[in-house]
Design an enzyme around this catalytic site. Structure first.
Site, mmCIF file in Angstrom:
data_model
loop_
_atom_site.group_PDB
_atom_site.id
_atom_site.type_symbol
_atom_site.label_atom_id
_atom_site.label_comp_id
_atom_site.label_asym_id
_atom_site.label_seq_id
_atom_site.Cartn_x
_atom_site.Cartn_y
_atom_site.Cartn_z
ATOM 1 N N GLY A 10 3.405 -12.863 3.074
ATOM 2 C CA GLY A 10 3.894 -11.413 2.571
ATOM 3 C C GLY A 10 4.807 -10.423 3.692
ATOM 4 N N ILE A 12 4.687 -7.886 5.446
ATOM 5 C CA ILE A 12 4.658 -7.536 6.849
ATOM 6 C C ILE A 12 4.135 -9.025 7.624
ATOM 7 C CG2 ILE A 12 3.173 -6.451 8.888
ATOM 8 C CD1 ILE A 12 2.259 -4.301 6.296
ATOM 9 N N SER A 124 -5.558 0.101 7.426
ATOM 10 C CA SER A 124 -4.737 1.211 6.956
ATOM 11 C C SER A 124 -4.840 2.455 7.144
ATOM 12 C CB SER A 124 -4.583 0.958 5.294
ATOM 13 O OG SER A 124 -4.010 1.848 4.665
ATOM 14 N N TYR A 148 -9.158 0.560 -3.029
ATOM 15 C CA TYR A 148 -8.470 -0.462 -1.857
ATOM 16 C C TYR A 148 -8.637 0.191 -0.530
ATOM 17 C CZ TYR A 148 -4.411 -1.098 1.388
ATOM 18 O OH TYR A 148 -3.827 -1.588 2.269
ATOM 19 N N LYS A 152 -10.892 -1.640 2.805
ATOM 20 C CA LYS A 152 -10.529 -1.712 4.240
ATOM 21 C C LYS A 152 -11.505 -0.957 4.970
ATOM 22 C CE LYS A 152 -6.419 -3.532 3.757
ATOM 23 N NZ LYS A 152 -6.213 -5.167 4.348
ATOM 24 N N TYR A 176 -2.306 0.676 9.900
ATOM 25 C CA TYR A 176 -0.628 1.086 9.684
ATOM 26 C C TYR A 176 -0.589 2.382 8.958
ATOM 27 C CZ TYR A 176 -1.110 -4.276 9.566
ATOM 28 O OH TYR A 176 -1.339 -5.440 9.763
ATOM 29 N N PHE A 177 0.355 2.905 9.379
ATOM 30 C CA PHE A 177 0.890 4.198 8.633
ATOM 31 C C PHE A 177 1.748 3.612 7.543
ATOM 32 C CE2 PHE A 177 -1.618 7.773 10.022
ATOM 33 C CZ PHE A 177 -2.230 7.349 10.727
ATOM 34 N N ASN A 178 3.075 3.981 7.245
ATOM 35 C CA ASN A 178 3.726 3.595 6.137
ATOM 36 C C ASN A 178 4.736 2.735 6.671
ATOM 37 O OD1 ASN A 178 2.333 6.166 5.223
ATOM 38 N ND2 ASN A 178 3.561 5.738 3.338
ATOM 39 N N ARG A 291 1.448 12.970 -7.628
ATOM 40 C CA ARG A 291 0.711 11.655 -8.227
ATOM 41 C C ARG A 291 -0.718 11.926 -7.778
ATOM 42 N NH1 ARG A 291 2.932 6.090 -5.456
ATOM 43 N NH2 ARG A 291 2.349 7.223 -3.617
ATOM 44 N N ASP A 294 -2.374 11.520 -4.058
ATOM 45 C CA ASP A 294 -1.581 11.618 -2.690
ATOM 46 C C ASP A 294 -2.112 12.743 -1.675
ATOM 47 O OD1 ASP A 294 -0.205 9.361 -3.336
ATOM 48 O OD2 ASP A 294 1.666 10.618 -4.019
HETATM 49 P P1 NAD Z 1 1.892 -8.378 1.013
HETATM 50 O O1 NAD Z 1 1.141 -8.542 -0.379
HETATM 51 O O2 NAD Z 1 3.258 -8.644 1.041
HETATM 52 O O3 NAD Z 1 1.018 -9.803 1.814
HETATM 53 C C1 NAD Z 1 -0.256 -9.930 1.603
HETATM 54 C C2 NAD Z 1 -0.283 -11.551 1.489
HETATM 55 O O4 NAD Z 1 -1.641 -12.038 1.412
HETATM 56 C C3 NAD Z 1 0.547 -11.857 0.273
HETATM 57 O O5 NAD Z 1 1.551 -12.942 0.691
HETATM 58 C C4 NAD Z 1 -0.454 -12.460 -0.628
HETATM 59 O O6 NAD Z 1 -0.032 -13.586 -1.400
HETATM 60 C C5 NAD Z 1 -1.634 -13.018 0.447
HETATM 61 N N1 NAD Z 1 -2.983 -13.140 -0.107
HETATM 62 C C6 NAD Z 1 -3.459 -11.915 -0.540
HETATM 63 N N2 NAD Z 1 -4.991 -12.263 -1.166
HETATM 64 C C7 NAD Z 1 -5.101 -13.817 -0.555
HETATM 65 C C8 NAD Z 1 -6.067 -14.617 -0.674
HETATM 66 N N3 NAD Z 1 -7.241 -14.562 -1.074
HETATM 67 N N4 NAD Z 1 -5.889 -15.817 0.131
HETATM 68 C C9 NAD Z 1 -4.621 -16.129 0.636
HETATM 69 N N5 NAD Z 1 -3.596 -15.418 0.711
HETATM 70 C C10 NAD Z 1 -3.896 -14.086 -0.090
HETATM 71 O O7 NAD Z 1 1.231 -7.017 1.799
HETATM 72 P P2 NAD Z 1 1.725 -6.371 3.287
HETATM 73 O O8 NAD Z 1 2.580 -5.391 2.737
HETATM 74 O O9 NAD Z 1 2.546 -7.424 3.763
HETATM 75 O O10 NAD Z 1 0.361 -6.261 3.778
HETATM 76 C C11 NAD Z 1 -0.313 -7.082 4.909
HETATM 77 C C12 NAD Z 1 -1.733 -6.353 4.925
HETATM 78 O O11 NAD Z 1 -1.383 -5.071 5.490
HETATM 79 C C13 NAD Z 1 -2.699 -6.033 3.792
HETATM 80 O O12 NAD Z 1 -3.715 -6.482 4.036
HETATM 81 C C14 NAD Z 1 -2.470 -4.747 3.305
HETATM 82 O O13 NAD Z 1 -3.680 -4.332 2.805
HETATM 83 C C15 NAD Z 1 -2.272 -4.056 4.676
HETATM 84 N N6 NAD Z 1 -1.500 -2.927 4.695
HETATM 85 C C16 NAD Z 1 0.045 -2.733 4.186
HETATM 86 C C17 NAD Z 1 0.340 -1.560 4.063
HETATM 87 C C18 NAD Z 1 1.752 -1.507 3.274
HETATM 88 O O14 NAD Z 1 2.283 -0.445 3.059
HETATM 89 N N7 NAD Z 1 2.463 -2.653 3.400
HETATM 90 C C19 NAD Z 1 -0.248 -0.455 4.693
HETATM 91 C C20 NAD Z 1 -1.320 -0.669 5.157
HETATM 92 C C21 NAD Z 1 -1.948 -1.792 5.388
HETATM 93 N N1 UFG Z 2 6.567 9.005 -3.420
HETATM 94 C C1 UFG Z 2 7.530 9.665 -4.728
HETATM 95 N N2 UFG Z 2 8.158 8.900 -5.434
HETATM 96 C C2 UFG Z 2 7.786 7.392 -5.585
HETATM 97 C C3 UFG Z 2 6.791 6.798 -4.790
HETATM 98 C C4 UFG Z 2 6.323 7.522 -3.587
HETATM 99 O O1 UFG Z 2 7.696 10.770 -4.313
HETATM 100 O O2 UFG Z 2 8.077 6.769 -6.457
HETATM 101 C C5 UFG Z 2 6.104 9.885 -2.398
HETATM 102 C C6 UFG Z 2 4.439 9.852 -2.326
HETATM 103 O O3 UFG Z 2 4.250 11.058 -3.291
HETATM 104 C C7 UFG Z 2 4.264 10.197 -1.122
HETATM 105 C C8 UFG Z 2 5.769 9.304 -0.290
HETATM 106 O O4 UFG Z 2 6.407 9.188 -1.260
HETATM 107 O O5 UFG Z 2 4.455 11.651 -0.758
HETATM 108 C C9 UFG Z 2 5.076 7.942 0.167
HETATM 109 O O6 UFG Z 2 4.418 7.475 -0.875
HETATM 110 P P1 UFG Z 2 4.268 5.784 -0.724
HETATM 111 O O7 UFG Z 2 3.581 5.430 -2.236
HETATM 112 O O8 UFG Z 2 5.388 4.878 -0.248
HETATM 113 O O9 UFG Z 2 3.044 5.425 0.412
HETATM 114 P P2 UFG Z 2 1.678 6.273 0.366
HETATM 115 O O10 UFG Z 2 1.630 6.980 1.707
HETATM 116 O O11 UFG Z 2 1.205 6.798 -0.814
HETATM 117 O O12 UFG Z 2 0.736 4.995 0.664
HETATM 118 C C10 UFG Z 2 1.130 3.839 1.508
HETATM 119 C C11 UFG Z 2 0.453 2.438 0.930
HETATM 120 C C12 UFG Z 2 -1.016 2.603 1.005
HETATM 121 C C13 UFG Z 2 -1.466 2.846 2.510
HETATM 122 C C14 UFG Z 2 -0.823 4.212 2.839
HETATM 123 C C15 UFG Z 2 -1.244 4.564 4.201
HETATM 124 O O13 UFG Z 2 0.943 2.456 -0.236
HETATM 125 O O14 UFG Z 2 -1.449 1.208 0.819
HETATM 126 O O15 UFG Z 2 0.369 4.357 2.920
HETATM 127 O O16 UFG Z 2 -0.902 3.492 4.864
HETATM 128 F F1 UFG Z 2 -2.672 2.815 2.574
#
Ligand code: NAD
Ligand code: UFG
Length: 366
Positions: A10, A12, A124, A148, A152, A176-178, A291, A294
């Site tokens: 994935g 990250i 998260s 979701y 977590k 994690y933040f964003n 949205r 948010d």
């Molecule tokens: P991602 O979807 O790119 O990566 C997650 C990976 O896990 C994917 O490759 C998916 O195929 C795999 N996966 C999901 N379910 C599975 C299962 N049952 N068995 C095996 N593989 C499985 O997401 P990411 O952005 O890389 O996020 C990684 C982690 O960090 C996630 O747990 C997500 O919730 C958490 N997180 C992400 C964000 C963000 O904004 N990206 C923010 C906070 C937390």
């Molecule tokens: N936003 C827009 N337009 C868009 C998308 C987002 O204006 O098309 C704004 C949102 O309203 C927010 C900011 O951009 O103010 C960031 O939005 P994101 O959707 O990029 O991120 P969020 O903070 O809503 O959520 C993300 C991840 C969540 C995670 C959270 C905290 O999507 O999974 O950060 O880590 F939980």
């Protein structure tokens, strides 16, 4: 001894695999490709020049997971695998609870069976829900406000119970933040399915011409310019936080949450401006309704990670925008194979010069 990386294909996970391999750690990767592609792992190998074992396994399949542990000498686990789309989690909540909770239960059961008790978990900032306590410290009570986020929060609570039942475990809960940005090579990055839900991939697709304009969700928040404020963190900084957390869990027992953010908040309009400055691409936008769900403002107090993990985010917003753009520009369709059919006739996935012109054919910088 190897580190098991779940969800390593994935967004990250791939960046963490690169940093782990570059620091000479042995890794084993598990992913079911439910939200990722094999090509992402090819790129990790290309970038690092290193190989690793990969299992196309699902965490819901405990038998496959057991084989992974019996065929490898695993001493710790970085657990990224999970479903992560907030909106989708409200539509199919049971799928989220099943995948994220059952997947983690299976993983912990098999870890316990094999005596592996060192775990770094992807949590998260969403576990904090809406809070006015910014910057957010780890002490702020958890109040996730979507399915979701509740997966977590529940996993965090389950892991606390697991530790209390057996204090020989050592667990880091990384909130994690964003995460935004991409590897500086432009070879790996975020590859969302369909129209992106998150701000930075959306802006990147506007910049590359796939989407006409950005919709900014809300211009009437109580912030300096009326748009939402978030703590954006470069994915490579985030990946490096996992290396520090691994050192921490290897040297101790206990369970601790850590915020991984920069401690600095930017508004949506500031992000748009930074992207335009860093890339010289114009981003047309329209301000629309908020949205639902948010928060107005969300940013971290990252001091605990500095004091206890010796980790701090190093890359600024300009680098986050520039690296996102390189990834998007050179991979307009993400990891889609058709983008990689080589003009020079070299076989698929061996010639990267046309997607990353600053690299030679082996993926190294000129
Ligand atoms: P991602 O979807 O790119 O990566 C997650 C990976 O896990 C994917 O490759 C998916 O195929 C795999 N996966 C999901 N379910 C599975 C299962 N049952 N068995 C095996 N593989 C499985 O997401 P990411 O952005 O890389 O996020 C990684 C982690 O960090 C996630 O747990 C997500 O919730 C958490 N997180 C992400 C964000 C963000 O904004 N990206 C923010 C906070 C937390
Ligand atoms: N936003 C827009 N337009 C868009 C998308 C987002 O204006 O098309 C704004 C949102 O309203 C927010 C900011 O951009 O103010 C960031 O939005 P994101 O959707 O990029 O991120 P969020 O903070 O809503 O959520 C993300 C991840 C969540 C995670 C959270 C905290 O999507 O999974 O950060 O880590 F939980």
């Amino acid at each position: 001894m190897a580190i098991l990386v779940t969800g390593g294909a994935g967004y990250i996970g791939t960046h963490a695999c690169v940093e782990l391999l570059n620091s000479s750690q042995e890794i084993v990767v598990v992913d079911n490709f439910s939200n990722s592609k094999q090509e992402a792992l090819n790129r990790v190998r290309l970038l690092t020049g290193k190989d690793f074992r990969f299992y196309p396994a699902d965490l819901l399949d405990r038998k496959s997971l057991t084989s992974v542990f019996s065929e490898n000498e695993i001493d710790s686990v970085v657990h990224f695998a999970g479903l992560k789309a907030v909106g989708e989690s409200a539509v199919v909540p049971l799928r989220y609870y099943d995948n994220n909770l059952t997947g983690t239960i299976n993983l912990c059961e098999v870890m316990r069976e094999f005596g592996v008790k060192k775990l770094v978990f992807s949590s998260s900032a969403t576990v904090y829900g809406h809070t006015n306590n910014v910057p957010i410290t780890e002490e702020v009570p958890l109040r996730a406000n979507n399915p979701y986020g509740r997966t977590k929060q529940m996993i965090e609570e389950m892991l606390v119970d697991l530790y209390e039942s057996d204090p020989t475990w050592s667990i880091a809960l990384l909130r994690y933040f964003n995460p935004i940005g991409a590897h500086e090579s432009g070879l790996i990055g975020e590859d969302p399915n369909g129209i992106p839900n998150n701000l930075m991939p959306y802006i990147a697709q506007v910049a590359v011409g796939k989407i006409r304009q950005l919709h900014i969700f809300g211009g009437d928040y109580p912030t300096k310019d009326g748009t939402g404020i978030r703590d954006y963190i470069h994915v490579t900084d985030l990946a490096n936080g996992h290396l520090k957390a691994l050192n921490y869990v290897r040297d101790s027992t206990g369970i601790q949450p850590f915020n991984l953010g920069t401690g600095r908040g930017y508004s949506v309009l500031e992000v748009v401006e930074a992207f335009e400055n860093a890339t010289k691409k114009h981003i047309p936008y329209r301000i629309v309704d908020r949205r639902p769900g948010d928060a107005a403002v969300c940013y971290a107090n990252p001091e605990k990670a500095l004091n206890e993990l010796n980790w701090v985010a190093e890359r600024n917003l300009e680098q986050m925008c520039r690296d996102t753009w390189h990834w998007q520009q050179w991979n307009p369709n993400g990891y889609e194979k058709k983008q990689l059919i080589s003009a020079s006739g070299l076989p698929y996935a061996t010639d990267y010069t046309h997607i990353a012109p600053h690299l030679n054919q082996k993926g190294h910088k000129h």
